[in-house]
Design a protein around this motif. Structure first.
Motif, mmCIF file in Angstrom:
data_model
loop_
_atom_site.group_PDB
_atom_site.id
_atom_site.type_symbol
_atom_site.label_atom_id
_atom_site.label_comp_id
_atom_site.label_asym_id
_atom_site.label_seq_id
_atom_site.Cartn_x
_atom_site.Cartn_y
_atom_site.Cartn_z
ATOM 1 N N GLU A 19 43.596 32.298 41.442
ATOM 2 C CA GLU A 19 42.955 32.593 40.161
ATOM 3 C C GLU A 19 41.989 33.765 40.282
ATOM 4 N N LEU A 50 42.515 38.169 39.000
ATOM 5 C CA LEU A 50 41.606 38.957 38.173
ATOM 6 C C LEU A 50 41.489 40.384 38.695
ATOM 7 N N ALA A 55 35.294 30.968 40.502
ATOM 8 C CA ALA A 55 36.282 31.221 39.446
ATOM 9 C C ALA A 55 35.596 31.350 38.092
ATOM 10 N N SER A 56 34.660 30.461 37.804
ATOM 11 C CA SER A 56 33.971 30.478 36.518
ATOM 12 C C SER A 56 33.149 31.748 36.329
ATOM 13 N N LYS A 70 35.523 34.917 36.107
ATOM 14 C CA LYS A 70 36.225 34.946 34.821
ATOM 15 C C LYS A 70 35.262 35.345 33.711
ATOM 16 N N LYS A 130 35.573 38.530 31.254
ATOM 17 C CA LYS A 130 35.611 38.271 29.810
ATOM 18 C C LYS A 130 34.546 39.073 29.086
#
Length: 417
Positions: free
Chosen positions: A313, A317, A406-407, A410, A414
């Protein structure tokens, strides 16, 4: 300084045909809050964001890794002495990670007491903290009690009682016990598998230092690299097409540096976890790792698969960002910069390929145990009825670190959209 933490893992959809029937607790995973600043904070291990409901608990009638049994199966002093240390023999494991094999091989067949004794000749000290669960044996009761500063550090990452072991590098900030040597804290009801796992974190760390000098602050380096690339990318986008040679060169260099820094972070965290559990499983298969409960490899195989998912994941990115940059500006890049960007993209693909190999091996092993990994939502078949299990598992909190990584990443991407 970075820390490594060991968790007893069971994060897979599972169909169980055989196994010990034991009680153990698992908790729901709650993604940790992303800092308001958006910085990557891998050391934040709170149970959830402000206002979130408390993690739910569920009692399940199968302990797939046999944690209770492992703590009682052998005595701490049971087994032979560690073999004599041989001349240094650095070996390459997975993902280009190196360790000194002469410091690992001597403890594989030895007693847990000898693992500790031998390991402590390599500038690391073992300590014990409270038991993880009731009904276990006090396997590690004879080693020193955790000092106050280490106990406090352990408590920070053990808010939901999921931590079995904690490795702290030498000179960890605000932990005086580590001023002169690294420290490993393990549960009193731990077992040899946990000891070897934590010791391997130490071996990877000291080998990294031997090859590159003292390495610290990788989390902060990622934050800085991301900010620098973001700033350079904004300047590039605002530059006129006819005059963007210098902004383009700077942005490409910052992106390449970001890719390399993120890979370094992954190698020190998730990929190191995959490497350790895969390596230990192989040593067990070959009859070299002894005096451990074989079922603990179930735990390791599942963790390999869940760590691979988190790694994928994150890498996706940066791989896609690099490909997008290549598509937009590839024709205008200087050859050296274009080559470096292609190399960075290919490095992600290389890591993915190696992960695929470890994933296949992990799935094959689970299949021999009557288990199937179908993702991170756990389902157990008990008496023919599906029972939904929590996502969280107990043991190395690298799963928490993975969630945080990951959070945060991301969120960063975003926010750039």
């Amino acid at each position: 300084m970075e820390t490594q933490k060991l968790m007893l893992k069971s994060p897979f959809n599972i169909y169980r045909s055989l196994g010990d029937l034991m009680q153990f607790r698992q908790r729901n995973a709650v993604f940790m809050a992303i800092l308001a600043s958006g910085s990557l904070n891998l050391m934040s291990c709170s149970g959830g964001s402000s206002g979130a409901p408390a993690p739910l608990e569920q009692v399940v009638s199968e302990d797939l890794s046999g944690y209770k049994k492992a703590s009682c199966l052998y005595d701490y002093n049971q087994g032979p002495s560690a073999s004599q240390k041989r001349p240094d023999s650095p070996v390459s494991t997975y993902f280009g990670k190196n360790l000194n094999n002469s410091l690992l091989e001597p403890v594989l067949a030895a007693s847990a007491a000898e693992v500790v004794r031998f390991a402590e000749t390599t500038d690391v000290r073992f300590y014990r903290t409270s038991s993880h669960m009731s009904g276990t044996c006090d396997f590690m009761k004879s080693i020193s009690q955790t000092p106050t500063d280490l106990e406090s550090e352990f408590a920070k990452v053990n808010g939901d009682n999921t931590i079995l072991g904690l490795y702290l590098n030498v000179r960890t900030p605000n932990v005086p016990t580590t001023n002169s040597e690294a420290a490993i804290t393990v549960r009193k009801d731990s077992n040899k598998w946990v000891l070897v796992h934590e010791y391997m974190h130490h071996l990877f760390h000291i080998q990294l230092n031997a090859e590159y000098g003292e390495t610290t602050g990788i989390k902060e380096q990622v934050n800085v690299a991301f900010a620098e690339y973001e700033a350079a990318d904004k300047v590039l986008k605002a530059a006129p097409t006819t005059d963007r040679k210098e902004p383009l060169k700077l942005a490409s260099q910052k992106l390449i540096n970001l890719d390399e820094t993120v890979l370094s972070l992954l190698k020190q965290y998730l990929l190191e976890e995959m490497t350790i559990e895969s390596h230990m499983g192989e040593k067990l298969e070959r009859g070299q790792l002894k005096l451990v409960l074989p079922a603990q490899r179930i735990n390791g195989a599942a963790y390999v698969l869940s760590s691979a998912k988190k790694t994928q994941e994150i890498m996706e990115l940066f791989k896609q960002e690099s490909k997008k940059f290549q598509t937009l500006y590839g024709w205008d890049l200087e050859k050296d910069d274009a080559d470096l960007l292609r190399k960075a993209i290919s490095e992600f693909s290389k890591i993915e390929s190696e992960m695929d190999t470890l994933k296949l091996r992990a799935r094959a092993f689970l299949k021999t145990q009557g288990l199937v990994f179908n993702g991170l939502q756990s389902i157990s078949m008990k008496n023919g009825k599906p029972v939904s299990l929590p996502l969280e598992h107990v043991g190395c909190s690298h799963e928490k670190i993975a969630n945080q990584m990951a959070s945060d990443l991301k969120s960063k991407f975003k926010n750039r959209e």
